[in-house]
Scaffold this motif. Sequence first.
Motif, short mmCIF file in Angstrom:
data_model
loop_
_atom_site.label_atom_id
_atom_site.label_comp_id
_atom_site.label_asym_id
_atom_site.label_seq_id
_atom_site.Cartn_x
_atom_site.Cartn_y
_atom_site.Cartn_z
N TRP A 1 40.19 46.41 57.52
CA TRP A 1 39.56 47.02 56.37
C TRP A 1 40.04 46.34 55.09
O TRP A 1 41.23 46.06 54.92
N THR A 2 39.11 46.09 54.16
CA THR A 2 39.43 45.53 52.85
C THR A 2 38.85 46.42 51.77
O THR A 2 37.68 46.80 51.84
N ILE A 3 39.64 46.73 50.76
CA ILE A 3 39.17 47.56 49.64
C ILE A 3 38.29 46.70 48.74
O ILE A 3 38.62 45.57 48.41
N ARG A 4 37.16 47.27 48.34
CA ARG A 4 36.23 46.54 47.47
C ARG A 4 36.75 46.50 46.03
O ARG A 4 37.21 47.51 45.50
N ASP A 5 36.60 45.35 45.39
CA ASP A 5 36.91 45.25 43.97
C ASP A 5 35.86 46.02 43.16
O ASP A 5 34.67 45.99 43.50
N ALA A 6 36.30 46.70 42.13
CA ALA A 6 35.40 47.37 41.18
C ALA A 6 36.02 47.27 39.80
O ALA A 6 36.47 48.26 39.22
N VAL B 1 45.06 41.77 42.85
CA VAL B 1 45.84 41.07 41.83
C VAL B 1 45.62 39.56 41.91
O VAL B 1 45.52 38.88 40.88
N LEU B 2 45.53 39.01 43.12
CA LEU B 2 45.38 37.57 43.28
C LEU B 2 43.93 37.17 43.55
O LEU B 2 43.66 36.02 43.91
N GLY B 3 42.99 38.09 43.37
CA GLY B 3 41.59 37.80 43.63
C GLY B 3 40.88 37.24 42.41
O GLY B 3 41.45 37.12 41.31
N SER B 4 39.60 36.94 42.58
CA SER B 4 38.81 36.36 41.49
C SER B 4 38.54 37.36 40.37
O SER B 4 38.20 36.95 39.25
N ASN B 5 38.67 38.64 40.64
CA ASN B 5 38.41 39.67 39.63
C ASN B 5 39.67 40.19 38.95
O ASN B 5 39.62 41.22 38.27
N THR B 6 40.78 39.50 39.14
CA THR B 6 42.04 40.01 38.59
C THR B 6 42.01 40.07 37.07
O THR B 6 41.37 39.24 36.41
N LEU B 7 42.69 41.06 36.53
CA LEU B 7 42.87 41.17 35.09
C LEU B 7 44.29 40.79 34.67
O LEU B 7 44.66 40.97 33.52
N PHE B 8 45.07 40.31 35.61
CA PHE B 8 46.41 39.81 35.30
C PHE B 8 46.30 38.42 34.69
O PHE B 8 45.41 37.63 35.05
N THR B 9 47.17 38.10 33.76
CA THR B 9 47.25 36.75 33.22
C THR B 9 47.91 35.85 34.27
O THR B 9 48.57 36.35 35.19
N VAL C 1 45.53 46.95 46.52
CA VAL C 1 44.81 46.59 45.30
C VAL C 1 45.47 47.26 44.10
O VAL C 1 46.24 48.21 44.24
N PHE C 2 45.11 46.74 42.91
CA PHE C 2 45.57 47.34 41.65
C PHE C 2 44.55 48.39 41.23
O PHE C 2 43.34 48.16 41.31
N LYS C 3 45.02 49.55 40.76
CA LYS C 3 44.13 50.62 40.31
C LYS C 3 44.49 51.03 38.89
O LYS C 3 45.66 51.27 38.58
N VAL C 4 43.48 51.11 38.03
CA VAL C 4 43.66 51.58 36.66
C VAL C 4 43.45 53.09 36.65
O VAL C 4 42.42 53.58 37.14
N ALA D 1 33.70 45.86 32.32
CA ALA D 1 32.95 45.68 33.56
C ALA D 1 31.88 44.62 33.38
O ALA D 1 31.58 43.85 34.33
N ALA D 2 31.30 44.52 32.16
CA ALA D 2 30.25 43.53 31.92
C ALA D 2 30.78 42.10 32.05
O ALA D 2 30.01 41.18 32.35
N ASP D 3 32.08 41.91 31.86
CA ASP D 3 32.67 40.58 31.99
C ASP D 3 32.54 40.05 33.42
O ASP D 3 32.61 38.83 33.65
N PHE D 4 32.38 40.96 34.37
CA PHE D 4 32.38 40.56 35.78
C PHE D 4 30.98 40.52 36.38
O PHE D 4 30.80 40.19 37.53
N ARG D 5 29.97 40.88 35.57
CA ARG D 5 28.59 40.86 36.08
C ARG D 5 28.03 39.46 35.98
O ARG D 5 28.27 38.73 35.01
N ILE D 6 27.26 39.08 36.96
CA ILE D 6 26.64 37.76 36.97
C ILE D 6 25.27 37.84 36.29
O ILE D 6 24.51 38.75 36.55
#
Length: 470
Positions: A224-229, A236-244, A288-291, A465-470
Motif C-alpha cells: 500500500w502507498t499513500i497518495r500525495d495530496a 518528503v522525497l517525492g516530486s510533490n515535496t514542499l521541503f527545500t 508521508v508528511f501531513k499538514v 495546491a494550484a502549484d501542483f496542477r498540470i
Amino acid sequence: MKTSTIAEREARGRAARERSKRSSHRLVGDLYRDPVELLRQSSEGRVQNLVPLRYGRMAASPFTFFRGTAIIQAHDLSRVHDSGLAMPICGDGHLMNFGGFATPERQLVFDLNDFDEVAVGPFEWDLKRLTASLVVAARHMRLSRGTAEHLVMTAVNQYRDRMHQYAQCSALELWYDRITFDRMADTALTPERRRAVRRGMEKAASRTHESLLEKMAERDGAHWTIRDAPPALFHVLGSNTLFTPEETEIYRSANWRTTFERMQAEYLQTLSPDRRELLSHFTVHDLVFKVVGVGSVGTRCMVVLSVDHMGKPLFLQLKEARQSVIARYYKSLGVEHQGERVVQGQRVLQAASDIFLGWATGPQGRHFYFRQLRDMKLSANIELFDVDLLEGYARLCGWIMARAHAKASGQAIEVSAYIGRGDQFAEALTGYATTYADQVERDYDVFLKACRSGQLEARTDEDMAADFRI
C-alpha cells in the motif's frame, strides 16, 4: 508527610484570593508587544515552505487567527497576576480543541483533544483561552455582545459548579469519571439536538483506519502507498515535496525505513508490553508528511501506514513536539523530552487516552509523539451551530475543563474554594474575554497589514495546491 484536611485545603484556596482577587481576572494588562514578531518567533524551526500556508490559514478570519496565536495569549497572560494555583493545563483550550473520540473500550466520550501546549500553569489560563475563543467565535458568527457574554458566563459557571462537585469526590471517583454521550446529552442538549448529535456519532463511528485506507492509499500488489495530496499530504522525497533541498538532505542521506525503525524502537520502549505485542502484528508500508490544523502548520508531522496479516490497516501519526508556549512564559520544572511532555500531559488530563500514545526522538534531535490518526473522531463545526447549540457546547466545554483539571491536579477543593459559589469569577472572565477579543481583532488587523505589505508571506491551500496542477 502530614496530609492536609479538607478545611485546610479550602482555606488555602480562599487564601489565593489575597494573591489575585477574583475581580482582578478582568484585566488583560498592558499589551505593548508586536504580534508579528511573536508569530515570527513561533514560526522558527518550522518547514520553511509551509510557514506561508500557516499564515494563509490564520488570515481567513479573526477566529482562525486566534487559533494560531497561542504564543501571543500566553505572552499576554504572563503580564498579569495569576492565582498561584498551578497544575497541568491544556495550554491551548480554545473551543475547537474539544471533541469526541473512542476510548480503548470503543465507547465515545467527549474531552480535550489537543495537548501540544500542555504544561504546568495557573488553572485560569486555560479558562481565559476558552472564554476568549467563545467571544471571538461569537463575533465571527455575528452574534450579539449579550449572547457572547452569556456564552462565557455559561462556560465559567459550569466549570465552577462541576469543580464544586469534583471537590467532593474521592481520588478514584475523579480518575474514573468520563463524559459519555448520554451524560453530555443530559447536560448540553435538547431532545432534538440529541438526535442530530447521535447522527454525528454514527458518522464518527465510521471513521476507522479501514475507512481511511481506501481514501488515502492505493494498492500495488501486496503493498500500500499513500497518495500525495499537496500541500496537505506528500512524500518528503517525492516530486510533490514542499521541503527545500536543504531540509530533504537529512532524509535523503538516510533510508527513511532505517530512520523510522530507529524511532520506532525508541517509541516502543515508552509503551506497555501488551501494546508492544499488538504493534508487532503490523508491517510498515509507507510514510508521508501531513499538514495539520492552523497553529501546527509547518511543524513536522508524519503519517505511517502499517498493515497486519489480515491486510487491515493502522495509521499512526508522528507529530513534532516543541517547547510549550506556556512553559516559555510560566516558570516551571524543565522538561527533558517534549514528546514525553505531551503524552504524559494528555494521559493525566484526559479521562481515557489513545492506547498507542508514546514518544521518540527523530532526525536532527527533534522530539516527536505518536498517536492514532483520526480513530472515531468527532469534532464540532461551530459555524453551523445556532445560539442554543452553542450555549450547550459552551456548557460542555466548561464541564470538560473542570473534569480535566480536577483529575490532573487533585486540587479541586482549592480551586473550588478560590472561585466560590457566586458569579464574581465568571463576571470577571466575561470582562476579560470581551476586552481580549478586542485585542485579538486589533492584532488580526496588524497581521493582515503585514501579509498585504509583504512583511509576512501568506498563501491559501488553494493557491499552493494550484502549484501542483498540470
